[in-house]
Design a protein around this motif. Sequence first.
Motif, short mmCIF file in Angstrom:
data_model
loop_
_atom_site.label_atom_id
_atom_site.label_comp_id
_atom_site.label_asym_id
_atom_site.label_seq_id
_atom_site.Cartn_x
_atom_site.Cartn_y
_atom_site.Cartn_z
N PRO A 26 27.35 10.23 -14.33
CA PRO A 26 27.51 9.40 -13.13
C PRO A 26 27.04 7.98 -13.38
CG PRO A 26 25.58 10.82 -12.93
CD PRO A 26 26.29 11.23 -14.19
N ILE A 27 27.74 7.04 -12.77
CA ILE A 27 27.30 5.65 -12.86
C ILE A 27 26.50 5.32 -11.61
CG2 ILE A 27 29.26 4.99 -14.30
CD1 ILE A 27 30.53 3.74 -11.84
N HIS A 28 25.62 4.34 -11.72
CA HIS A 28 24.74 4.02 -10.60
C HIS A 28 24.78 2.53 -10.25
CE1 HIS A 28 23.06 8.07 -10.84
NE2 HIS A 28 22.94 7.89 -12.14
N PRO A 29 25.92 2.08 -9.73
CA PRO A 29 25.99 0.67 -9.33
C PRO A 29 25.12 0.42 -8.09
CG PRO A 29 27.95 1.83 -8.59
CD PRO A 29 27.17 2.80 -9.44
N LEU A 30 24.62 -0.79 -7.98
CA LEU A 30 23.81 -1.14 -6.81
C LEU A 30 24.71 -1.37 -5.60
CD1 LEU A 30 21.32 -3.70 -8.44
CD2 LEU A 30 20.90 -1.30 -7.91
N GLU A 31 24.26 -0.88 -4.46
CA GLU A 31 24.96 -1.13 -3.21
C GLU A 31 24.70 -2.58 -2.77
OE1 GLU A 31 26.98 0.93 -1.78
OE2 GLU A 31 26.58 2.63 -3.13
N LYS A 45 12.00 -3.93 -20.07
CA LYS A 45 10.70 -3.91 -19.41
C LYS A 45 10.71 -4.83 -18.19
CE LYS A 45 5.77 -4.66 -20.34
NZ LYS A 45 4.78 -5.07 -21.38
N HIS A 46 11.23 -6.03 -18.34
CA HIS A 46 11.32 -6.97 -17.22
C HIS A 46 12.24 -6.43 -16.13
CE1 HIS A 46 9.35 -10.87 -18.44
NE2 HIS A 46 9.22 -10.15 -19.54
N TYR A 47 13.36 -5.84 -16.55
CA TYR A 47 14.33 -5.30 -15.60
C TYR A 47 13.70 -4.19 -14.75
CZ TYR A 47 18.54 -2.92 -13.92
OH TYR A 47 19.51 -2.32 -13.14
N LYS A 48 12.97 -3.31 -15.39
CA LYS A 48 12.32 -2.21 -14.67
C LYS A 48 11.31 -2.74 -13.65
CE LYS A 48 14.21 1.16 -17.19
NZ LYS A 48 15.16 2.15 -16.64
N LYS A 49 10.61 -3.81 -14.01
CA LYS A 49 9.64 -4.39 -13.09
C LYS A 49 10.32 -5.00 -11.88
CE LYS A 49 5.84 -5.29 -16.32
NZ LYS A 49 4.98 -6.32 -16.97
N VAL A 50 11.49 -5.63 -12.11
CA VAL A 50 12.26 -6.19 -10.99
C VAL A 50 12.68 -5.08 -10.03
CG1 VAL A 50 14.42 -7.33 -10.35
CG2 VAL A 50 13.06 -8.21 -12.25
N LEU A 51 13.18 -3.97 -10.60
CA LEU A 51 13.58 -2.84 -9.76
C LEU A 51 12.40 -2.30 -8.96
CD1 LEU A 51 15.87 -0.78 -12.20
CD2 LEU A 51 16.61 -2.23 -10.30
N GLU A 52 11.26 -2.19 -9.62
CA GLU A 52 10.06 -1.66 -8.97
C GLU A 52 9.63 -2.54 -7.81
OE1 GLU A 52 5.47 -0.34 -10.11
OE2 GLU A 52 6.88 -0.94 -11.68
N ARG A 53 9.59 -3.86 -8.03
CA ARG A 53 9.18 -4.78 -6.97
C ARG A 53 10.18 -4.77 -5.80
NH1 ARG A 53 8.30 -8.41 -11.32
NH2 ARG A 53 10.12 -9.64 -10.68
N ALA A 54 11.46 -4.53 -6.13
CA ALA A 54 12.49 -4.51 -5.10
C ALA A 54 12.56 -3.18 -4.37
CB ALA A 54 13.85 -4.83 -5.71
N GLY A 55 11.79 -2.19 -4.84
CA GLY A 55 11.81 -0.87 -4.22
C GLY A 55 13.11 -0.12 -4.47
N ARG A 70 19.58 1.67 -15.49
CA ARG A 70 19.67 0.95 -16.75
C ARG A 70 20.15 -0.48 -16.53
NH1 ARG A 70 24.26 4.07 -19.37
NH2 ARG A 70 25.04 3.58 -17.29
N VAL A 71 19.87 -1.35 -17.49
CA VAL A 71 20.40 -2.71 -17.44
C VAL A 71 21.92 -2.65 -17.40
CG1 VAL A 71 20.59 -4.90 -18.69
CG2 VAL A 71 18.41 -3.67 -18.67
N HIS A 72 22.51 -1.67 -18.08
CA HIS A 72 23.97 -1.53 -18.12
C HIS A 72 24.56 -1.29 -16.74
CE1 HIS A 72 27.67 -1.03 -20.44
NE2 HIS A 72 27.97 0.00 -19.67
#
Length: 311
Positions: free
Chosen positions: A103-108, A233-243, A248-250
């Motif tokens: 499954p792909i997980h695009p952002l809404e 690592k930076h990407y994961k932190k952005v996701l975490e802060r955004a809740g 993946r970055v992909h």
Amino acid sequence: WLDMWTGEYLGALKPLTQDNYKTQCTRYLKPNLGAVKLTALDTHTIQQFINSLSNGEKAELSGKTIKNVYGVLHKALNQAVENEFITHNPASACKLPKVKKPPIHPLEPEEITKFITEALKDDYGNMFIVAIFAGIRQGELLGLPWENVDFERMTITIDRQLQKNKEGYFFCTPKNGTARSFAVAPVVMEALKKEKEKQENLRSLLGEEWNNEHNLVFTTDYGKNLVRRTVVKHYKKVLERAGLPDNRVHDLRHSFAVNSLAVGDNIKNVQSNLGHATSAFTMDVYCHVSKSMARESAARTQAFYESVKPV
């Protein structure tokens, strides 16, 4: 023969592809089939090997991994046929397990708003904005040089990517081996302009310590190429802060594709921007969006009919 094949016949392939083929041979093919004489290898022996990968005593492999292992074996045996070491390829008649599409997980849309808010606070925020609104692969972003960014025409050219193997980072051609140029939205160019200003400030500040020898768009504070794990690592932190849920970055690339199709961009244009070999592949990956587009097209046809039908 597998040793001969990997040693002598893979020279035209990309380094990562060569490494992958050698890994498949070392990890799966040689331990299971290496003791069989090339001329004695038959379809049934190979089929038993394939079956053991999916339901044997060892950890069960996915259909995609099994297909990849089989593909390497098939290529090696094809070369043996061309060399006239064997008369036919015994792997050709084998049956493979079905490959389940991950499954792909695009952002809404509402998630993208949250993501952008936090991404703009990050050192790599400009790169994440380019990724989500241009659909460029991570390796292509890391290898993008400034000469491939045309601010006047508002286009980007992708003709290489930055990849990593055991020896380190290196440049190679894009995934399907074909360069592409495409127009991008103003938001992408704005992010690139900000990145250029940031680099110019760092260059002025650091002087001789600044070293961007490959003229890369996205670099460290000293001009060196970015490291994939640091980007992640930076990407994961952005996701975490955004809740937002972990992905993946992909998936930023998937988000671009899905939202491009959702707002009415035609499939051929999306395929070209993404660098897919065919529009059929693009439709296959994003089939759920394509079906939605088909329903909307049918609704538009009905609306047209209602406007022209006799009273």
